[in-house]
Design a protein around this motif. Structure first.
Motif, short mmCIF file in Angstrom:
data_model
loop_
_atom_site.label_atom_id
_atom_site.label_comp_id
_atom_site.label_asym_id
_atom_site.label_seq_id
_atom_site.Cartn_x
_atom_site.Cartn_y
_atom_site.Cartn_z
N UNK A 64 0.53 -1.55 -0.08
CA UNK A 64 0.13 0.15 0.04
C UNK A 64 0.92 1.25 -0.04
N UNK A 65 0.24 2.08 -0.41
CA UNK A 65 0.76 3.70 0.35
C UNK A 65 0.63 4.58 1.24
N UNK A 66 1.35 4.95 1.79
CA UNK A 66 0.94 6.22 2.79
C UNK A 66 1.08 7.14 2.43
N UNK A 67 -0.01 8.11 1.71
CA UNK A 67 0.15 8.96 1.35
C UNK A 67 -0.11 10.51 2.39
N UNK A 68 1.16 10.97 1.80
CA UNK A 68 1.06 12.62 2.90
C UNK A 68 0.89 14.21 2.14
N UNK A 69 1.25 15.00 2.82
CA UNK A 69 1.04 16.23 1.72
C UNK A 69 2.00 16.35 1.12
N UNK A 70 3.26 16.15 1.46
CA UNK A 70 4.12 17.23 0.85
C UNK A 70 5.49 15.47 0.00
N UNK A 71 5.16 14.38 0.69
CA UNK A 71 5.56 13.12 0.86
C UNK A 71 4.30 11.67 0.88
N UNK A 98 5.58 13.84 -3.62
CA UNK A 98 4.53 14.02 -4.00
C UNK A 98 4.55 14.75 -5.99
N UNK A 99 5.24 16.17 -5.75
CA UNK A 99 5.47 17.02 -7.48
C UNK A 99 6.39 16.41 -7.94
N UNK A 100 7.70 16.18 -7.55
CA UNK A 100 8.35 15.67 -8.38
C UNK A 100 8.52 14.20 -8.59
N UNK A 101 8.45 13.06 -7.93
CA UNK A 101 8.77 12.80 -7.78
C UNK A 101 9.87 11.59 -7.50
N UNK A 102 11.28 12.31 -7.56
CA UNK A 102 12.21 11.87 -6.43
C UNK A 102 11.75 11.45 -5.09
N UNK A 103 12.97 10.29 -5.16
CA UNK A 103 12.68 9.46 -3.64
C UNK A 103 13.84 10.62 -3.02
#
Length: 113
Positions: A64-71, A98-103
């Motif tokens: 699953x995914x833990x979605x946050x505001x920034x990451x 979330x915006x850049x999809x940078x790890x």
């Protein structure tokens, strides 16, 4: 060989799961069928094989995914088997912007369960 089997395991899990949920009359392309976590699953598989080069990936699970505001964090579990037949699990958590999809971070947690 190990890479090919591992990639096939991921792709078959993704495609079969999506085929079972897509109505028969829906002519979706392969790109549309791939779930959002496919990109991260591929990265997780690559990193596991780099970190444990003497082990084979026996099983793979997207948890699953833990979605946050920034990451956000994509969570996976891998089951590995060494050449001497020892088996163990590794949880892989990939944190990304979330915006850049940078790890941002990759965390590994070994388990015997």
């Amino acid at each position: 060989m190990k890479v090919a089997v591992s990639v096939m395991l991921i792709l078959s899990t993704i495609v079969i799961g999506k085929i079972l949920t897509v109505p028969a009359n829906n002519e979706a392309s392969a790109q549309e069928i791939a779930p959002a976590y496919a990109k991260w699953g591929k990265l997780a598989m690559q990193k596991i094989m780099e970190k444990y080069p003497r082990a084979d990936v026996v099983d793979y699970l997207h948890m699953g995914r833990e979605a946050g505001a920034v990451t956000s964090i994509e969570k996976f579990k891998f089951w590995l088997r060494t050449k001497d037949k020892r088996e163990f699990g590794v949880f892989v958590d990939i944190t990304f912007n979330n915006q850049t999809e940078e790890v941002v971070d990759i965390k590994y947690t070994v388990t015997d369960k």
